[in-house]
Design a protein around this motif. Structure first.
Motif, PDB file in Angstrom:
ATOM      1  N   ALA A   9      43.247   1.559  32.427  1.00 22.40           N
ATOM      2  CA  ALA A   9      41.840   1.135  32.432  1.00 22.40           C
ATOM      3  C   ALA A   9      40.909   2.348  32.370  1.00 22.40           C
ATOM      4  O   ALA A   9      39.913   2.351  31.637  1.00 22.40           O
ATOM      5  N   TRP A  10      41.228   3.395  33.134  1.00 20.54           N
ATOM      6  CA  TRP A  10      40.414   4.612  33.105  1.00 20.54           C
ATOM      7  C   TRP A  10      40.439   5.251  31.713  1.00 20.54           C
ATOM      8  O   TRP A  10      39.412   5.701  31.207  1.00 20.54           O
ATOM      9  N   THR A  11      41.607   5.297  31.094  1.00 22.13           N
ATOM     10  CA  THR A  11      41.742   5.897  29.771  1.00 22.13           C
ATOM     11  C   THR A  11      40.930   5.143  28.730  1.00 22.13           C
ATOM     12  O   THR A  11      40.252   5.756  27.898  1.00 22.13           O
ATOM     13  N   VAL A  12      40.964   3.829  28.781  1.00 23.43           N
ATOM     14  CA  VAL A  12      40.181   3.021  27.834  1.00 23.43           C
ATOM     15  C   VAL A  12      38.696   3.295  28.016  1.00 23.43           C
ATOM     16  O   VAL A  12      37.954   3.456  27.040  1.00 23.43           O
ATOM     17  N   GLU A  13      38.250   3.370  29.267  1.00 15.63           N
ATOM     18  CA  GLU A  13      36.834   3.650  29.530  1.00 15.63           C
ATOM     19  C   GLU A  13      36.458   5.036  29.003  1.00 15.63           C
ATOM     20  O   GLU A  13      35.432   5.214  28.345  1.00 15.63           O
ATOM     21  N   TRP A  14      37.295   6.044  29.276  1.00 10.03           N
ATOM     22  CA  TRP A  14      37.015   7.401  28.827  1.00 10.03           C
ATOM     23  C   TRP A  14      36.959   7.472  27.299  1.00 10.03           C
ATOM     24  O   TRP A  14      36.092   8.126  26.733  1.00 10.03           O
ATOM     25  N   LEU A  15      37.888   6.795  26.631  1.00  9.60           N
ATOM     26  CA  LEU A  15      37.890   6.803  25.166  1.00  9.60           C
ATOM     27  C   LEU A  15      36.629   6.180  24.599  1.00  9.60           C
ATOM     28  O   LEU A  15      36.119   6.604  23.564  1.00  9.60           O
ATOM     29  N   GLY A  16      36.105   5.160  25.278  1.00 10.09           N
ATOM     30  CA  GLY A  16      34.833   4.570  24.855  1.00 10.09           C
ATOM     31  C   GLY A  16      33.703   5.589  24.920  1.00 10.09           C
ATOM     32  O   GLY A  16      32.905   5.713  23.986  1.00 10.09           O
ATOM     33  N   TYR A  17      33.628   6.340  26.027  1.00 11.82           N
ATOM     34  CA  TYR A  17      32.613   7.395  26.148  1.00 11.82           C
ATOM     35  C   TYR A  17      32.829   8.477  25.106  1.00 11.82           C
ATOM     36  O   TYR A  17      31.878   9.008  24.529  1.00 11.82           O
ATOM     37  N   PHE A  18      34.089   8.818  24.843  1.00 15.79           N
ATOM     38  CA  PHE A  18      34.396   9.848  23.862  1.00 15.79           C
ATOM     39  C   PHE A  18      33.943   9.438  22.466  1.00 15.79           C
ATOM     40  O   PHE A  18      33.331  10.226  21.740  1.00 15.79           O
ATOM     41  N   GLU A  19      34.240   8.200  22.089  1.00 20.70           N
ATOM     42  CA  GLU A  19      33.822   7.711  20.769  1.00 20.70           C
ATOM     43  C   GLU A  19      32.300   7.721  20.642  1.00 20.70           C
ATOM     44  O   GLU A  19      31.760   8.088  19.596  1.00 20.70           O
ATOM     45  N   GLU A  20      31.606   7.344  21.697  1.00 19.94           N
ATOM     46  CA  GLU A  20      30.137   7.367  21.682  1.00 19.94           C
ATOM     47  C   GLU A  20      29.639   8.804  21.543  1.00 19.94           C
ATOM     48  O   GLU A  20      28.697   9.086  20.805  1.00 19.94           O
ATOM     49  N   TRP A  21      30.293   9.743  22.248  1.00 19.48           N
ATOM     50  CA  TRP A  21      29.914  11.149  22.162  1.00 19.48           C
ATOM     51  C   TRP A  21      30.092  11.699  20.752  1.00 19.48           C
ATOM     52  O   TRP A  21      29.266  12.481  20.270  1.00 19.48           O
ATOM     53  N   LEU A  22      31.171  11.291  20.074  1.00 20.32           N
ATOM     54  CA  LEU A  22      31.390  11.747  18.703  1.00 20.32           C
ATOM     55  C   LEU A  22      30.260  11.320  17.779  1.00 20.32           C
ATOM     56  O   LEU A  22      29.867  12.060  16.880  1.00 20.32           O
ATOM     57  N   VAL A  23      29.708  10.136  18.008  1.00 21.57           N
ATOM     58  CA  VAL A  23      28.639   9.613  17.157  1.00 21.57           C
ATOM     59  C   VAL A  23      27.288  10.214  17.519  1.00 21.57           C
ATOM     60  O   VAL A  23      26.529  10.623  16.645  1.00 21.57           O
ATOM     61  N   THR A  24      26.985  10.278  18.820  1.00 22.08           N
ATOM     62  CA  THR A  24      25.645  10.669  19.259  1.00 22.08           C
ATOM     63  C   THR A  24      25.514  12.137  19.645  1.00 22.08           C
ATOM     64  O   THR A  24      24.415  12.680  19.622  1.00 22.08           O
ATOM     65  N   GLY A  25      26.618  12.771  20.051  1.00 21.48           N
ATOM     66  CA  GLY A  25      26.547  14.141  20.533  1.00 21.48           C
ATOM     67  C   GLY A  25      26.090  14.247  21.981  1.00 21.48           C
ATOM     68  O   GLY A  25      25.939  15.341  22.505  1.00 21.48           O
ATOM     69  N   GLU A  26      25.861  13.125  22.650  1.00 18.07           N
ATOM     70  CA  GLU A  26      25.432  13.090  24.046  1.00 18.07           C
ATOM     71  C   GLU A  26      26.519  12.446  24.892  1.00 18.07           C
ATOM     72  O   GLU A  26      26.953  11.334  24.606  1.00 18.07           O
ATOM     73  N   TRP A  27      26.957  13.137  25.949  1.00 17.61           N
ATOM     74  CA  TRP A  27      27.997  12.594  26.816  1.00 17.61           C
ATOM     75  C   TRP A  27      27.358  11.686  27.849  1.00 17.61           C
ATOM     76  O   TRP A  27      26.506  12.113  28.620  1.00 17.61           O
ATOM     77  N   ALA A  28      27.755  10.426  27.895  1.00 15.46           N
ATOM     78  CA  ALA A  28      27.195   9.454  28.827  1.00 15.46           C
ATOM     79  C   ALA A  28      28.161   9.125  29.959  1.00 15.46           C
ATOM     80  O   ALA A  28      27.863   8.286  30.802  1.00 15.46           O
TER      81      ALA A  28
END
Length: 50
Positions: A9-28
């Motif tokens: 569950a933690w890994t899935v959540e982290w990957l979601g943030y990572f994918e968003e970071w790749l698109v936006t350049g901002e770590w959420a």
């Protein structure tokens, strides 16, 4: 606790943030990043013991 209920569950959540970071350049995902001198950006001084 089962591995699938915790780490997976933690890994899935982290990957979601990572994918968003790749698109936006901002770590959420929160957290902080250590600097070479041991101090951390955006980390409260009460926590930073370096």
């Amino acid at each position: 606790m089962k591995l699938a209920d915790t780490h997976l569950a933690w890994t899935v959540e982290w990957l979601g943030y990572f994918e968003e970071w790749l698109v936006t350049g901002e770590w959420a995902g929160g957290g902080y990043h250590p600097t070479p001198r041991g101090r951390c950006r955006n980390m409260p001084a009460s926590i930073d013991r370096a």
